[in-house]
Design a protein around this motif. Structure first.
Motif, PDB file in Angstrom:
ATOM      1  N   LEU A  31       0.838  -1.200   0.000  1.00  0.00           N
ATOM      2  CA  LEU A  31       0.000   0.000   0.000  1.00  0.00           C
ATOM      3  C   LEU A  31       0.874   1.252   0.000  1.00  0.00           C
ATOM      4  CD1 LEU A  31      -3.084   0.742   0.228  1.00  0.00           C
ATOM      5  CD2 LEU A  31      -2.674   1.032   2.671  1.00  0.00           C
ATOM      6  N   ILE A  32       1.968   1.178   0.748  1.00  0.00           N
ATOM      7  CA  ILE A  32       2.907   2.303   0.826  1.00  0.00           C
ATOM      8  C   ILE A  32       3.716   2.437  -0.460  1.00  0.00           C
ATOM      9  CG2 ILE A  32       4.976   3.162   2.010  1.00  0.00           C
ATOM     10  CD1 ILE A  32       3.859   1.838   4.577  1.00  0.00           C
ATOM     11  N   THR A  33       4.274   1.334  -0.935  1.00  0.00           N
ATOM     12  CA  THR A  33       5.155   1.400  -2.110  1.00  0.00           C
ATOM     13  C   THR A  33       4.401   1.743  -3.390  1.00  0.00           C
ATOM     14  OG1 THR A  33       4.948  -0.992  -2.504  1.00  0.00           O
ATOM     15  CG2 THR A  33       6.768  -0.257  -1.115  1.00  0.00           C
ATOM     16  N   ASP A  34       3.127   1.358  -3.459  1.00  0.00           N
ATOM     17  CA  ASP A  34       2.343   1.594  -4.679  1.00  0.00           C
ATOM     18  C   ASP A  34       1.578   2.915  -4.659  1.00  0.00           C
ATOM     19  OD1 ASP A  34       3.221  -0.870  -5.487  1.00  0.00           O
ATOM     20  OD2 ASP A  34       1.346  -1.920  -5.063  1.00  0.00           O
ATOM     21  N   SER A  35       1.675   3.643  -3.568  1.00  0.00           N
ATOM     22  CA  SER A  35       0.874   4.856  -3.411  1.00  0.00           C
ATOM     23  C   SER A  35       1.424   6.027  -4.224  1.00  0.00           C
ATOM     24  CB  SER A  35       0.810   5.255  -1.932  1.00  0.00           C
ATOM     25  OG  SER A  35       0.184   6.515  -1.783  1.00  0.00           O
ATOM     26  N   LEU A  36       0.675   6.436  -5.225  1.00  0.00           N
ATOM     27  CA  LEU A  36       1.056   7.615  -6.004  1.00  0.00           C
ATOM     28  C   LEU A  36       0.901   8.881  -5.167  1.00  0.00           C
ATOM     29  CD1 LEU A  36      -0.572   6.797  -9.475  1.00  0.00           C
ATOM     30  CD2 LEU A  36       1.830   6.592  -8.813  1.00  0.00           C
ATOM     31  N   LEU A  39      -5.966   1.325   9.534  1.00  0.00           N
ATOM     32  CA  LEU A  39      -6.107   0.957   8.130  1.00  0.00           C
ATOM     33  C   LEU A  39      -6.856  -0.358   7.978  1.00  0.00           C
ATOM     34  CD1 LEU A  39      -2.544   1.835   6.799  1.00  0.00           C
ATOM     35  CD2 LEU A  39      -4.667   3.009   6.212  1.00  0.00           C
ATOM     36  N   LYS A  40      -7.752  -0.395   6.984  1.00  0.00           N
ATOM     37  CA  LYS A  40      -8.500  -1.606   6.647  1.00  0.00           C
ATOM     38  C   LYS A  40      -8.221  -1.954   5.191  1.00  0.00           C
ATOM     39  CE  LYS A  40     -10.475  -1.228  10.692  1.00  0.00           C
ATOM     40  NZ  LYS A  40     -10.098  -2.116  11.816  1.00  0.00           N
ATOM     41  N   THR A  41      -8.558  -3.161   4.811  1.00  0.00           N
ATOM     42  CA  THR A  41      -8.264  -3.595   3.443  1.00  0.00           C
ATOM     43  C   THR A  41      -8.965  -2.732   2.403  1.00  0.00           C
ATOM     44  OG1 THR A  41     -10.040  -5.224   3.670  1.00  0.00           O
ATOM     45  CG2 THR A  41      -7.795  -5.999   3.994  1.00  0.00           C
ATOM     46  N   GLU A  42     -10.147  -2.242   2.726  1.00  0.00           N
ATOM     47  CA  GLU A  42     -10.895  -1.484   1.731  1.00  0.00           C
ATOM     48  C   GLU A  42     -10.441  -0.031   1.628  1.00  0.00           C
ATOM     49  OE1 GLU A  42     -12.167  -2.827   4.424  1.00  0.00           O
ATOM     50  OE2 GLU A  42     -13.451  -1.419   5.518  1.00  0.00           O
ATOM     51  N   GLU A  43      -9.605   0.405   2.551  1.00  0.00           N
ATOM     52  CA  GLU A  43      -9.160   1.790   2.534  1.00  0.00           C
ATOM     53  C   GLU A  43      -8.006   1.973   1.556  1.00  0.00           C
ATOM     54  OE1 GLU A  43     -10.263   3.400   6.949  1.00  0.00           O
ATOM     55  OE2 GLU A  43      -8.447   2.222   6.717  1.00  0.00           O
ATOM     56  N   THR A  44      -7.881   3.178   1.053  1.00  0.00           N
ATOM     57  CA  THR A  44      -6.821   3.481   0.105  1.00  0.00           C
ATOM     58  C   THR A  44      -5.652   4.135   0.816  1.00  0.00           C
ATOM     59  OG1 THR A  44      -7.658   5.697  -0.394  1.00  0.00           O
ATOM     60  CG2 THR A  44      -8.568   3.863  -1.674  1.00  0.00           C
ATOM     61  N   SER A  45      -4.595   4.369   0.066  1.00  0.00           N
ATOM     62  CA  SER A  45      -3.388   4.941   0.653  1.00  0.00           C
ATOM     63  C   SER A  45      -3.572   6.388   1.093  1.00  0.00           C
ATOM     64  CB  SER A  45      -2.232   4.859  -0.354  1.00  0.00           C
ATOM     65  OG  SER A  45      -2.555   5.557  -1.538  1.00  0.00           O
ATOM     66  N   LYS A  46      -4.676   7.017   0.705  1.00  0.00           N
ATOM     67  CA  LYS A  46      -4.894   8.401   1.149  1.00  0.00           C
ATOM     68  C   LYS A  46      -5.039   8.470   2.665  1.00  0.00           C
ATOM     69  CE  LYS A  46      -9.948   8.541   0.650  1.00  0.00           C
ATOM     70  NZ  LYS A  46     -11.081   9.186  -0.051  1.00  0.00           N
ATOM     71  N   GLU A  47      -5.376   7.316   3.290  1.00  0.00           N
ATOM     72  CA  GLU A  47      -5.487   7.276   4.743  1.00  0.00           C
ATOM     73  C   GLU A  47      -4.125   7.460   5.412  1.00  0.00           C
ATOM     74  OE1 GLU A  47      -8.407   7.183   6.111  1.00  0.00           O
ATOM     75  OE2 GLU A  47      -9.450   6.875   4.218  1.00  0.00           O
ATOM     76  N   LEU A  48      -3.052   7.276   4.648  1.00  0.00           N
ATOM     77  CA  LEU A  48      -1.708   7.466   5.190  1.00  0.00           C
ATOM     78  C   LEU A  48      -1.320   8.937   5.241  1.00  0.00           C
ATOM     79  CD1 LEU A  48       0.106   4.619   3.230  1.00  0.00           C
ATOM     80  CD2 LEU A  48      -0.385   4.614   5.684  1.00  0.00           C
ATOM     81  N   LEU A  49      -2.023   9.757   4.473  1.00  0.00           N
ATOM     82  CA  LEU A  49      -1.696  11.175   4.415  1.00  0.00           C
ATOM     83  C   LEU A  49      -2.304  11.896   5.610  1.00  0.00           C
ATOM     84  CD1 LEU A  49      -2.291  11.871   0.614  1.00  0.00           C
ATOM     85  CD2 LEU A  49      -0.207  11.120   1.761  1.00  0.00           C
TER      86      LEU A  49
END
Length: 213
Positions: free
Chosen positions: A90-95, A190-200
């Motif tokens: 999720l981290i490595t693929d996050s644009l 973080l949950k499986t359905e969440e996107t990497s925007k939750e990391l921001l």
């Protein structure tokens, strides 16, 4: 990210630092406070990006091992558990995360690759890592829980990383406990359905909090 109690702490740290330096210039104190808060945000993203760097290190070493002239069976077909970790992916693929790192114009880890190797070696030598790669369970929760445990018990307490961050920024040592707490909280939510925007993250909840600081 910062509640008002934490903002007060940052203000008091700034006042103490400027008083210790003998400066009474309000503009200088304000600039120092703003820079300190911005540096806290940078630290948060650098620590997330650390997993991106560990993943790259892992991939590179496995690829080199597989190309050895007398590669072992294990080297030819290495364990891919960490490479395929769903939170790390999720981290490595996050644009979005890549764009954020680009906006920060940070080549921090590229300029200090030796610390990536130090942390990587400590990771793969840890019992936490050994237990994880030996477990055939593969789901987001298991992968996330491993990263949380790895970070809290292996990476965050590492003295080399601690000393390195202390030498890299005047305020990072004071900010590290709060950033660690926030980072782990973000991972746990973080949950499986969440996107990497939750990391921001946003440094301030709103304009009022920025003005409050």
């Amino acid at each position: 990210m910062l509640n008002r109690r934490q903002l007060r702490v940052k203000v008091m740290q700034t006042i103490y630092a400027m008083s210790a330096s003998g400066s009474q210039n309000i503009d200088t104190q304000e600039k120092f406070l703003v820079k300190s808060m911005n540096d806290m945000e940078v630290l948060y993203y650098l620590l997330i990006d650390l997993f991106n760097q560990l993943h790259k290190q892992h991939q590179d070493l496995q690829e080199k091992s597989s190309k050895k002239h007398l590669a072992s069976k294990e080297e030819l077909k290495p364990n891919q558990k960490f490479s395929n970790n769903k939170l790390v992916k999720l981290i490595t693929d996050s644009l979005l995360l890549a764009e954020k790192m680009e906006s920060l114009k940070s080549n921090f880890w590229k300029n200090h690759e030796e610390y990536i190797r130090i942390i990587y070696d400590k990771m793969i030598e840890s019992q936490i890592y050994q237990d994880y790669v030996a477990d055939s369970t593969s789901n987001f929760k298991n992968d996330r829980d491993f990263i949380v445990k790895l970070y809290s018990e292996v990476i965050a307490p590492d003295e080399k990383l601690y000393e390195f961050l202390e030498d890299s920024s005047l305020t990072w040592l004071d900010d590290l406990p709060l950033v660690n707490t926030f980072l782990l909280k973000t991972f746990r939510q973080l949950k499986t359905e969440e996107t990497s925007k939750e990391l921001l993250i946003k440094l301030f909840r709103d304009i009022e909090d920025r003005d409050f600081a």
